[in-house]
Scaffold this active site. Structure first.
Site, mmCIF file in Angstrom:
data_model
loop_
_atom_site.group_PDB
_atom_site.id
_atom_site.type_symbol
_atom_site.label_atom_id
_atom_site.label_comp_id
_atom_site.label_asym_id
_atom_site.label_seq_id
_atom_site.Cartn_x
_atom_site.Cartn_y
_atom_site.Cartn_z
ATOM 1 N N GLY A 128 0.822 -1.192 0.000
ATOM 2 C CA GLY A 128 0.000 0.000 0.000
ATOM 3 C C GLY A 128 0.860 1.247 0.000
ATOM 4 C CB CYS A 129 0.158 4.703 1.138
ATOM 5 S SG CYS A 129 0.991 6.300 1.297
ATOM 6 C CG PHE A 130 5.896 4.687 -0.952
ATOM 7 C CD1 PHE A 130 5.369 5.933 -0.647
ATOM 8 C CD2 PHE A 130 6.507 4.530 -2.188
ATOM 9 C CE1 PHE A 130 5.440 6.998 -1.527
ATOM 10 C CE2 PHE A 130 6.603 5.594 -3.092
ATOM 11 C CZ PHE A 130 6.066 6.823 -2.759
ATOM 12 C CD1 TRP A 131 5.002 8.556 1.705
ATOM 13 C CD2 TRP A 131 3.022 9.482 2.220
ATOM 14 N NE1 TRP A 131 4.787 9.571 0.813
ATOM 15 C CE2 TRP A 131 3.581 10.161 1.097
ATOM 16 C CE3 TRP A 131 1.798 9.890 2.709
ATOM 17 C CZ2 TRP A 131 2.925 11.233 0.484
ATOM 18 C CZ3 TRP A 131 1.141 10.950 2.094
ATOM 19 C CH2 TRP A 131 1.702 11.616 0.995
#
Length: 248
Positions: free
Chosen positions: A82-85
């Site tokens: 998912g969102c790499f952050w």
């Protein structure tokens, strides 16, 4: 590398290098055949012969006992969840300094040098990923995969929470055949915990990894109140089993 007794060293009038002696005027040349190991049979201390050059004095062989850090062979692992952050934040929080480096980027696509905007269109085929380097003597690959499965939702195809698209797919990107085999083994081991929901995670060759733009690196460290996907938190296997009503 050849092993020699320490008395061999006594016959060579070369200085001993340690961390305190390293200076900007000293160059280390690490070409083929320039390293040899010497073992003190009494102290059991490994010494590395290194060809070095002090400015103005030319090249010569010296011996260093400060080699464990130099000798460490780091390994690389790459995950899409998912969102790499949030993925980066989760892995750093879990493993801390055991991750020698952590970098977000793009992998698994078919376009060269993709930008964030291009990846977000879903047209490049890349996933947002986290790539880490680690010392296998401190942290092993199965442990990383175990945490990967417990820190996001691997049951949804091309989606994490409200984030939808192939760039958000759950994926393990292997760097060699051994990693592929381990990823497959761990996946089959944990599959029953997810019950009928199953596992949508793909296991893919990493191909070319492209680091993301600078502002994405350590994003949530720089922006503590920034966006985090709701699926990015650590679960226990008991909790996962209960969530999916699986019976083992």
């Amino acid at each position: 590398m050849a092993a020699h007794r320490m008395d061999t060293v006594k016959q060579i009038t070369a200085p001993i290098i340690n961390k305190d002696m390293v200076s900007p005027h000293m160059q280390v040349r690490a070409g083929k055949g320039m390293h040899s190991m010497l073992m003190d049979s009494k102290a059991m201390v490994a010494i590395m012969a290194i060809e070095v050059n002090w400015e103005g004095y030319g090249w010569g062989v010296c011996y260093s006992s400060a080699v464990p850090e130099i000798m460490t062979q780091l390994e690389v692992a790459t995950f899409g969840a998912g969102c790499f952050w949030g993925v980066e934040k989760s892995f750093k929080r879990k493993f801390g300094s055991k991750l020698r480096t952590a970098q977000v980027g793009y992998a698994g696509g078919n376009a060269a040098n993709p930008t964030y905007r291009q990846v977000c269109t879903g047209q490049t085929g890349h996933a947002e990923v986290l790539q880490v380097e680690y010392d296998p003597s401190e942290l092993d690959y199965p442990t990383l995969i175990d945490f990967f499965y417990r820190s996001h939702d691997p049951t949804t195809k091309n989606r994490q929470g409200n984030d939808a698209g192939t760039q958000y797919r759950s994926a393990i990107f292997y760097h060699n055949d051994q990693q592929k085999e381990i990823a497959e083994q761990v996946t089959e081991k944990v599959r029953p915990y997810f019950g009928k929901a199953g596992i949508a995670t793909t296991i893919e060759p990493v191909g070319k990894f492209y680091p993301a733009e600078d502002y994405h690196q350590a994003y949530l460290e720089k922006n503590p109140h920034g966006y985090e996907c709701a699926t990015h938190f650590e679960r226990t296997w008991d909790r996962i089993q209960n969530m999916y009503n699986s019976s083992l």
